[in-house]
Design a protein around this motif. Structure first.
Motif, PDB file in Angstrom:
ATOM      1  N   ASP A  74       0.940  -1.292  -0.286  1.00 56.88           N
ATOM      2  CA  ASP A  74      -0.140  -0.152  -0.319  1.00 56.88           C
ATOM      3  C   ASP A  74       0.217   1.445  -0.374  1.00 56.88           C
ATOM      4  O   ASP A  74       0.750   2.126  -0.199  1.00 56.88           O
ATOM      5  CB  ASP A  74      -1.143   0.269   0.576  1.00 56.88           C
ATOM      6  N   LYS A  75       2.782   1.223  -0.220  1.00 55.21           N
ATOM      7  CA  LYS A  75       3.030   1.824   0.063  1.00 55.21           C
ATOM      8  C   LYS A  75       4.029   1.902  -0.960  1.00 55.21           C
ATOM      9  O   LYS A  75       4.265   0.324  -1.057  1.00 55.21           O
ATOM     10  CB  LYS A  75       3.506   2.856   1.487  1.00 55.21           C
ATOM     11  N   PHE A  76       4.716   3.111  -1.135  1.00 56.19           N
ATOM     12  CA  PHE A  76       6.404   2.556  -2.089  1.00 56.19           C
ATOM     13  C   PHE A  76       7.143   2.482  -0.630  1.00 56.19           C
ATOM     14  O   PHE A  76       7.406   3.346  -0.421  1.00 56.19           O
ATOM     15  CB  PHE A  76       6.171   3.182  -3.191  1.00 56.19           C
ATOM     16  N   THR A  77       8.341   1.845  -0.837  1.00 56.94           N
ATOM     17  CA  THR A  77       9.728   1.268   0.312  1.00 56.94           C
ATOM     18  C   THR A  77      10.486   1.306  -0.625  1.00 56.94           C
ATOM     19  O   THR A  77      11.195   0.686  -1.038  1.00 56.94           O
ATOM     20  CB  THR A  77       9.364   0.321   1.432  1.00 56.94           C
ATOM     21  N   ALA A  78      11.885   1.871   0.400  1.00 56.38           N
ATOM     22  CA  ALA A  78      12.822   2.070  -0.278  1.00 56.38           C
ATOM     23  C   ALA A  78      13.909   1.466   0.921  1.00 56.38           C
ATOM     24  O   ALA A  78      13.520   2.559   2.365  1.00 56.38           O
ATOM     25  CB  ALA A  78      13.144   2.685  -1.208  1.00 56.38           C
TER      26      ALA A  78
END
Length: 324
Positions: A22-26
């Motif tokens: 549900d989110k973009f993560t890095a």
């Protein structure tokens, strides 16, 4: 629409990769503490192309698990503006526990210099709240003159050796490292450099059975490689590739985890729908060291690792709000 999160105590489900949908993560960082793995990830907030043409990162999110499948979302661990001197860019971080406190080493932009710097935040819990431990950067661009770029002081990787000495490795284009004092807020040596072959960024040090492992991102587009040594300061013997480059982003950033008798690598790709260079996603794979201690090549999968619960594991809500 987003499905309802798993309820507390429900049966474990295969999490799969990417871990968070549900989110973009890095740029994952990890901590094992009291029977849980904590995952810290920078949040990519850039819009899809053509609007999104640069990294938009303002905060680090935190997730945890006790079985490597069900990940609890704990929200924001901290934002870049915990550091009053910072002007943005919640880039790659690392976290380590010492003397009952949690020390978060973070890449941000030093506002006055308009260049990347490394700050240190501290908390009494792995979930925060974190506060600036120094009130100024630990590392600034003016302290390292090996390159003429403003982003060569990034990607801190912190390691405490068996003798209690803390070290930090960091850098872009040039690998840098230094001792850190017991108080975790001051350097305890000069800044050293090492000419690793085609070093790009994302250094990570861990130790196993007396062998030091230094892994990092190499070339561009990046892929993950590693070297070994019998000393923390090298010389390092190049060992080869761990993970291939990504298809939709030029970067790859990783951390290793030992949890409940098994070995894992956490990394990012860009495999969510509408993912890309500035919209990445954290994933995890289980692997087994070779008999001689070398690390095998690790393929990226959509399945992720099998369940590995601790004896006291009580799965909580999944970190994934699955799209459906």
């Amino acid at each position: 629409m987003l499905a309802v999160l798993m309820v507390l105590g429900s049966a474990a489900a295969q999490a799969g990769n990417p871990l968070v949908t549900d989110k973009f993560t890095a740029d994952p960082a990890t901590l094992v503490d009291n029977g849980r793995v904590y995952l810290y990830a920078g949040r990519d907030e850039a819009l899809p192309p053509p609007e999104g043409t640069k990294y938009v990162m303002n905060e680090w999110l935190v997730y945890s698990t006790c079985d490597m499948q069900n990940w609890t979302a704990h929200g924001t661990a901290l934002r870049y503006d915990v550091f009053a001197w910072a002007g943005g860019s919640a880039w790659a971080s690392d976290i380590i526990k010492r003397d009952g406190k949690y020390w978060f080493f973070a890449t941000v932009t030093e506002r006055s210099a308009k260049a990347k710097a490394i700050g240190v935040a501290v908390a009494d819990s792995p979930l925060g709240p974190f506060r600036d431990a120094i009130g100024k950067p630990l590392i600034t661009n003016s302290m390292t003159l090996q390159t003429d770029i403003g982003w060569d002081d990034i990607d801190p990787g912190v390691f405490i050796d068996d003798d209690g000495q803390a070290w930090m490795f960091w850098g872009n284009q040039v690998l840098k490292y230094a001792k850190i004092k017991r108080n975790m807020i001051e350097l305890d040596s000069q800044i050293y450099t090492d000419g690793l072959p085609q070093f790009t960024e994302a250094p990570y040090v861990h130790k196993r059975n007396g062998i030091y492992y230094l892994s990092y991102s190499r070339d561009w587009p990046e892929y993950t490689v590693y070297s070994t040594s019998d000393k923390i300061t090298g010389p390092w013997r190049y060992r080869g590739k761990i993970m291939d480059k990504n298809l939709k982003t030029g970067t790859v950033h990783h951390a290793f985890v030992e949890f409940n008798g098994k070995s894992y690598i956490v990394y990012h790709n860009a495999e969510l729908p509408s993912g890309g260079e500035y919209r990445r996603s954290v994933a995890v794979e289980e692997f087994t060291y070779n008999a001689d201690g070398t690390i095998p090549f690790i393929a990226q999968t959509t399945a992720g690792p099998a369940a590995n619960p601790t004896a006291a594991c009580k799965p909580q809500a999944s970190a994934q709000a699955r799209q459906g």
